[in-house]
Design a protein around this motif. Structure first.
Motif, PDB file in Angstrom:
ATOM      1  N   ARG A   1       0.834  -1.203   0.000  1.00 37.17           N
ATOM      2  CA  ARG A   1       0.000   0.000   0.000  1.00 37.17           C
ATOM      3  C   ARG A   1       0.869   1.253   0.000  1.00 37.17           C
ATOM      4  N   THR A   2       1.974   1.213   0.751  1.00 37.73           N
ATOM      5  CA  THR A   2       2.879   2.360   0.830  1.00 37.73           C
ATOM      6  C   THR A   2       3.871   2.389  -0.334  1.00 37.73           C
ATOM      7  N   SER A   3       4.502   1.251  -0.593  1.00 40.75           N
ATOM      8  CA  SER A   3       5.600   1.208  -1.560  1.00 40.75           C
ATOM      9  C   SER A   3       5.138   1.381  -3.000  1.00 40.75           C
TER      10      SER A   3
ATOM     11  N   LYS B   1       0.738 -11.492  -4.058  1.00 44.65           N
ATOM     12  CA  LYS B   1      -0.208 -11.288  -5.161  1.00 44.65           C
ATOM     13  C   LYS B   1      -1.597 -10.933  -4.638  1.00 44.65           C
ATOM     14  N   GLN B   2      -2.043 -11.575  -3.577  1.00 38.47           N
ATOM     15  CA  GLN B   2      -3.353 -11.251  -3.016  1.00 38.47           C
ATOM     16  C   GLN B   2      -3.389  -9.828  -2.483  1.00 38.47           C
ATOM     17  N   ALA B   3      -2.276  -9.386  -1.893  1.00 42.70           N
ATOM     18  CA  ALA B   3      -2.202  -8.000  -1.419  1.00 42.70           C
ATOM     19  C   ALA B   3      -2.264  -7.026  -2.588  1.00 42.70           C
ATOM     20  N   LEU B   4      -1.601  -7.366  -3.689  1.00 36.96           N
ATOM     21  CA  LEU B   4      -1.637  -6.514  -4.873  1.00 36.96           C
ATOM     22  C   LEU B   4      -3.046  -6.421  -5.438  1.00 36.96           C
ATOM     23  N   LEU B   5      -3.737  -7.546  -5.521  1.00 36.22           N
ATOM     24  CA  LEU B   5      -5.092  -7.542  -6.064  1.00 36.22           C
ATOM     25  C   LEU B   5      -6.034  -6.732  -5.189  1.00 36.22           C
ATOM     26  N   GLU B   6      -5.871  -6.849  -3.877  1.00 33.03           N
ATOM     27  CA  GLU B   6      -6.717  -6.068  -2.969  1.00 33.03           C
ATOM     28  C   GLU B   6      -6.439  -4.579  -3.128  1.00 33.03           C
TER      29      GLU B   6
END
Length: 322
Positions: A72-74, A151-156
């Protein structure tokens, strides 16, 4: 055409260049160090006191939440930048080396209460011998947790829309030959990134064909390769690049290697490492002829000519091989 992974601290400069020259932008793909950042954030000790077990950190219950917070930050400066292709989450994670298996490292730690040790015993079952197959299974399980949660964090973060490509962690050495690791990368990454060194040829019949069978739905990209020539004033001791006698041999090597990549049905690109030779004023015996340019910002003419010739004809060559 654009910049590779190792442009740390210059991503802002590239984006500024692109804003000033929208007709000739450079692509960029920021590279992060998620495992070490995770370890530092929570002051976690390595299982055996050595970073060669860093991948075991993904068994920590805080890993999934960290991935969301970190990205979220990077990724904030890049998520809506049309010139950012994607991102690398780490570089050359040590899932095993040629001489020491990850599963052996974990078992030899003796940390019986550690989740990595418990998983190792579960994988071992009744066996008392760490085989290549058991090690592959173990490393593959950790790779699955690593890539999956990123990948799940990216999709969210992206509201389910593919706004950036997840380019993986640049597999190198033994890990790029491990089915469990490559399969996990193929399941969760958009592109499997491979650092491919110390070779004159692209091994289409064994290693590349393995990648294609282990991850049939995911393309790969060679994110580091180079050839160094011995006819210059650099010591050429450092680095894993293939060594050749002269600069024209470097030019032949570029075309020979990239023709092999174009012949593959799964390769979607390559990054030469690196733009410029190592610093010739470095007194640490750590300077090699890696660059497309020398330390006076002059292109190596044979290499530049041969690379340009192949690059401009890449799609015609693909049609030819097809």
């Amino acid at each position: 055409h654009g910049t590779g992974a190792f442009c740390t601290n210059t991503y802002d400069d590239i984006q500024q260049h692109n804003s000033l020259h929208p007709d000739k932008p450079l692509t960029l793909s920021p590279s992060f160090s998620m495992l070490s950042t995770f370890r530092q954030k929570y002051s976690i000790s390595y299982l055996n006191g050595n970073s060669n077990t860093a991948i075991c950190l993904v068994l920590d219950e805080r890993w999934p939440a960290f991935c969301k917070e970190y990205l979220r930050t990077s990724l904030a400066p890049y998520l809506d930048d049309p010139n950012t292709i994607g991102f690398f989450s780490d570089n050359e994670i040590d899932f095993s080396s040629a001489s020491v298996k990850l599963l052996s490292r974990v078992l030899e730690s003796g940390k019986k209460d550690h989740p990595a040790y418990k998983l190792a015993k579960e994988v071992m079952g009744e066996s008392d011998v760490v085989t290549a197959e058991l090690n592959d299974k173990y490393a593959g399980h950790l790779a699955e947790l690593y890539y999956k949660h990123i990948k799940q964090a990216l999709l969210e973060l992206s509201d389910g829309r593919p706004r950036l490509l997840y380019l993986g962690s640049r597999l190198h050495g033994k890990p790029k030959k491990m089915q469990g690791v490559v399969t996990a990368a193929g399941r969760w990454c958009d592109v499997i990134s491979i650092n491919y060194y110390s070779s004159w040829d692209v091994d289409l019949t064994t290693m590349v064909s393995d990648w294609e069978s282990w991850a049939p739905d995911t393309p790969f990209m060679v994110t580091e390769f180079y050839t160094k020539a011995l006819d210059n004033n650099l010591d050429n001791v450092s680095g894993a690049g293939y060594a050749v006698p002269t600069q024209i041999d470097r030019a032949y090597a570029y075309q020979h290697f990239t023709l092999g990549l174009l012949e593959s049905k799964h390769c979607v690109g390559w990054d030469w490492f690196r733009y410029q030779d190592d610093d010739s004023d470095d007194t640490s015996d750590n300077c090699s002829n890696k660059g497309l340019f020398d330390n006076h910002y002059e292109a190596y003419p044979w290499l530049a000519q041969f690379a340009r010739e192949l690059n401009y004809n890449a799609y015609r060559l693909i049609d030819y091989f097809d």
